[in-house]
Motif scaffolding. Structure first.
Motif, PDB file in Angstrom:
ATOM      1  N   ARG A   1       0.845  -1.196   0.000  1.00  0.00           N
ATOM      2  CA  ARG A   1       0.000   0.000   0.000  1.00  0.00           C
ATOM      3  C   ARG A   1       0.882   1.248   0.000  1.00  0.00           C
ATOM      4  O   ARG A   1       1.767   1.382   0.848  1.00  0.00           O
ATOM      5  CB  ARG A   1      -0.903   0.031   1.223  1.00  0.00           C
ATOM      6  N   ALA A   2       0.632   2.147  -0.927  1.00  0.00           N
ATOM      7  CA  ALA A   2       1.394   3.390  -0.989  1.00  0.00           C
ATOM      8  C   ALA A   2       0.448   4.546  -1.274  1.00  0.00           C
ATOM      9  O   ALA A   2      -0.534   4.396  -2.004  1.00  0.00           O
ATOM     10  CB  ALA A   2       2.470   3.305  -2.068  1.00  0.00           C
ATOM     11  N   ALA A   3       0.739   5.698  -0.686  1.00  0.00           N
ATOM     12  CA  ALA A   3      -0.131   6.866  -0.861  1.00  0.00           C
ATOM     13  C   ALA A   3       0.699   8.129  -1.012  1.00  0.00           C
ATOM     14  O   ALA A   3       1.711   8.314  -0.320  1.00  0.00           O
ATOM     15  CB  ALA A   3      -1.084   6.998   0.321  1.00  0.00           C
ATOM     16  N   LEU A   4       0.259   8.990  -1.919  1.00  0.00           N
ATOM     17  CA  LEU A   4       0.798  10.342  -2.054  1.00  0.00           C
ATOM     18  C   LEU A   4      -0.325  11.309  -1.703  1.00  0.00           C
ATOM     19  O   LEU A   4      -1.397  11.270  -2.313  1.00  0.00           O
ATOM     20  CB  LEU A   4       1.294  10.597  -3.477  1.00  0.00           C
ATOM     21  N   VAL A   5      -0.074  12.162  -0.721  1.00  0.00           N
ATOM     22  CA  VAL A   5      -1.093  13.087  -0.227  1.00  0.00           C
ATOM     23  C   VAL A   5      -0.558  14.508  -0.365  1.00  0.00           C
ATOM     24  O   VAL A   5       0.503  14.837   0.179  1.00  0.00           O
ATOM     25  CB  VAL A   5      -1.424  12.783   1.243  1.00  0.00           C
TER      26      VAL A   5
ATOM     27  N   ALA B   1      -2.516   1.780  -4.886  1.00  0.00           N
ATOM     28  CA  ALA B   1      -2.020   3.154  -4.963  1.00  0.00           C
ATOM     29  C   ALA B   1      -3.146   4.108  -4.602  1.00  0.00           C
ATOM     30  O   ALA B   1      -4.254   3.994  -5.121  1.00  0.00           O
ATOM     31  CB  ALA B   1      -1.500   3.461  -6.362  1.00  0.00           C
ATOM     32  N   LEU B   2      -2.856   5.055  -3.690  1.00  0.00           N
ATOM     33  CA  LEU B   2      -3.856   6.055  -3.320  1.00  0.00           C
ATOM     34  C   LEU B   2      -3.259   7.444  -3.477  1.00  0.00           C
ATOM     35  O   LEU B   2      -2.162   7.716  -2.959  1.00  0.00           O
ATOM     36  CB  LEU B   2      -4.326   5.832  -1.878  1.00  0.00           C
TER      37      LEU B   2
ATOM     38  N   PHE C   1      -0.572   2.140   5.261  1.00  0.00           N
ATOM     39  CA  PHE C   1      -0.075   2.675   3.995  1.00  0.00           C
ATOM     40  C   PHE C   1       1.299   3.296   4.209  1.00  0.00           C
ATOM     41  O   PHE C   1       1.573   3.885   5.273  1.00  0.00           O
ATOM     42  CB  PHE C   1      -1.020   3.756   3.459  1.00  0.00           C
ATOM     43  N   LYS C   2       2.156   3.154   3.210  1.00  0.00           N
ATOM     44  CA  LYS C   2       3.399   3.913   3.168  1.00  0.00           C
ATOM     45  C   LYS C   2       3.046   5.273   2.572  1.00  0.00           C
ATOM     46  O   LYS C   2       2.731   5.368   1.384  1.00  0.00           O
ATOM     47  CB  LYS C   2       4.446   3.200   2.313  1.00  0.00           C
ATOM     48  N   VAL C   3       3.085   6.315   3.387  1.00  0.00           N
ATOM     49  CA  VAL C   3       2.489   7.602   3.019  1.00  0.00           C
ATOM     50  C   VAL C   3       3.559   8.669   2.819  1.00  0.00           C
ATOM     51  O   VAL C   3       4.483   8.809   3.637  1.00  0.00           O
ATOM     52  CB  VAL C   3       1.484   8.077   4.097  1.00  0.00           C
TER      53      VAL C   3
END
Length: 587
Positions: A40-44, A104-105, A74-76
């Protein structure tokens, strides 16, 4: 000739097999049925510092969303106030590092708009222009963003809290329009928007926008299936904003994903922490006569999944005052008025009927159609007793207990039982007299009772899709839906003893004792009042029409304890039961 035809058919058959195989391989690669949900990976990204129209909440929203995503593994990467070059770099680096077949988020909070049907999100160095070509050069095209993010991952979640431009707030080309345009989600992708196509979203008056606050809470709620996170958020936004901001999603998902590991989560309309109540949507009642102030209290409301298992606990706060009933105090809880859907939908009614038939083959559908049609009711604010009226409270007002034959059912903190409908009304009259007439107590209307029991939920129970015997006093051997069998106590319990408040801070709205309401019995809701008042008209020629009881009792199957379930009982002074009590309200 036959051999030739056979040879031709054989070739065609082989070609069909090969074509189908190729199609199958293509389908498997284009529409993956399985994802690696552990990757799980996220770009915010949150952008506040626009020179043309500064925003206040997107950076706070990005931090809040990032914390929620980290809590569900998530790896954020959280980035704040990015210019165009920085946004492009962040998106490209995020895409390049995405795990294959993972999740991917991407979340963006800030300004966004549409030009000629194409949607764009804006970096902080964007300069207003009425030239479409110049505009496009300065913005991030959402279609290109989706293509970039989705090229490696198996499941893609794009969240755009980015419709905060507002008509006329900055210079735009003539081709521009409010909000973002509807987008088509590629396979394996869900695109979530904080508001409807062509509409704008509120930045919010508090530390976070409404959408981000609700979304962050729902991401962490256990359990949380992807689609239901957005469904719960949408329902909360609809309720809170009176439908002025309705989030929506465009989905082409081909696999299931849970932020937390469990089954489907119930939909519960709890406001995020520190969110102010808007009077236009939720209207607190005026203080009753003689009451100068309210005291605050906190409570823990359990959230159960459809198996009756506690999935999480929501901490809440409410206000109340204490009524001195001649020696015993009755705590009256403030309930703000609002709209709600009263009764049961056709699908839910059918499910409830089939569930009840497990325990009674003789049931007719009239038992469920009594909860229909589901209808919208405007309920003014009121105060309601935190628990059922206890035997100590009854004795302090009435002077003596009713005839409670079973010794095991006698106790100061047990709910009073063996009370007729008329006797319950007499209690209200005497309690009113004790206040010198400054506060008028009465039985709740059906609408008030169900509104209080639901506590903002639309599930069968205030706690979710089912209940269990550790939280509710009912016939535990007859559970609802997929919940397991539990304890059947065959007796009352002290009010609040099971320590399970609903979302309004009320106890024992499900089970323990049935509760009298003010309403005359009607076999369905055709013609029912829509203003929250009691339905007191009747076409019956009986001198003593039936009245409605709610909530189920210690001797009820779980199905009968549902928020919408209703039953009739005689209102004659001679009728009482060790399964029926009541609680009181005041406006």
């Amino acid at each position: 000739m036959r051999k030739k035809r056979f040879h031709i058919y054989s070739k065609l058959f082989v070609r069909m097999i090969l074509i189908n195989a190729v199609i199958g391989l293509f389908a498997q690669s284009a529409y993956p049925q399985k994802i690696n949900s552990e990757k799980r990976a996220a770009l915010v990204i949150g952008n506040n510092n626009y020179s043309f129209d500064r925003l206040f909440n997107p950076v706070n929203d990005a931090v809040l969303i990032g914390e929620s995503l980290q809590s569900v593994k998530f790896k954020v990467t959280v980035r704040k106030d990015l210019n165009l070059a920085e946004m492009k770099t962040a998106i490209n680096e995020f895409s390049a590092q995405l795990p294959k077949d993972g999740v991917a988020l991407f979340y963006f909070g800030g300004h966004g708009t549409q030009i000629g049907g194409r949607s764009f999100i804006l970096p902080i160095d964007f300069q207003p222009t009425n030239n479409a070509a110049e505009f496009v050069k300065q913005a991030i095209n959402i279609d290109e963003l989706i293509a970039t993010v989705s090229q490696r991952s198996g499941l893609n979640v794009i969240i755009l809290d980015a419709c905060r431009n507002g008509e006329g707030r900055f210079l735009l080309p003539t081709e521009a329009a409010n909000g973002l345009a509807a987008r088509t989600a590629p396979a394996g992708t869900i695109i979530a928007f904080s508001t409807s196509p062509g509409k704008t979203a509120a930045d919010g008056d508090g530390a976070n926008s409404l959408y981000a606050g609700y979304l962050a809470e729902n991401l962490r709620m256990k359990p949380s299936r992807l689609e239901d996170v957005f469904k719960r958020t949408r329902l909360q936004m609809i309720n809170y904003t009176a439908e002025s901001q309705i989030p929506w999603e465009n989905s082409s998902l081909v696999s299931d994903f849970y932020f937390t590991a469990d089954v489907l989560a119930p939909t519960i309309n709890f406001a995020p922490k520190n969110t102010p109540v808007k009077a236009a949507v939720k209207v607190p009642p005026r203080l009753p006569g003689g009451i100068r102030s309210l005291l605050g209290f906190t409570f823990a409301a359990p959230v159960l999944n459809e198996n009756g298992t506690r999935a999480s606990t929501l901490n809440g706060a409410a206000k109340s005052y204490r009524e001195n009933s001649g020696g015993a105090f009755i705590e009256m809880v403030e309930i703000s008025g609002s709209q709600f859907q009263m009764g049961t939908s056709a699908d839910d009614a059918d499910f409830a009927f089939q569930d009840a038939r497990r325990y009674n083959d003789d049931l007719t559908r009239e038992t469920i159609t009594a909860e229909m049609p589901q209808h919208l009711v405007d309920v003014p604010g009121f105060f309601i007793s935190k628990t059922e009226i206890t035997q100590a409270q009854w004795q302090s007002v009435m002077g003596a207990l009713p005839n409670i034959k079973e010794p095991k059912m006698r106790g100061a903190n047990f709910p009073v039982v063996n009370v007729s409908w008329r006797a319950a009304n007499e209690f209200c009259e005497k309690l009113t007299a004790l206040t010198g007439g400054t506060r008028t107590y009465r039985l709740p209307s059906e609408a008030e009772w169900e509104f209080a029991a639901r506590a903002g939920t639309n599930t069968p129970f205030a706690f979710g899709k089912s209940i269990n015997a550790s939280l509710v006093n009912f016939m535990g051997s007859a559970p609802f839906a997929n919940a397991p069998r539990g304890q059947y106590r065959l007796n009352l319990v002290a009010v609040g003893q099971l320590n399970a408040a609903n979302g309004f801070g009320l106890f024992d709205m499900h089970g323990n004792v049935w509760e009298w309401t003010a309403d005359v019995w009607h076999p369905d809701y055709d013609g029912a009042p829509r203003d929250g008042s009691a339905w007191e008209t009747t076409t019956s020629e009986d001198d003593e029409p039936y009245r409605v009881i709610r909530g189920g009792s210690w001797d009820s199957i779980a199905n009968s304890c549902r928020s919408a379930y209703r039953r009739k009982q005689p209102a004659a002074a001679s009728f009482s039961s060790d399964k029926i009590g009541f609680r009181i309200v005041v406006n």
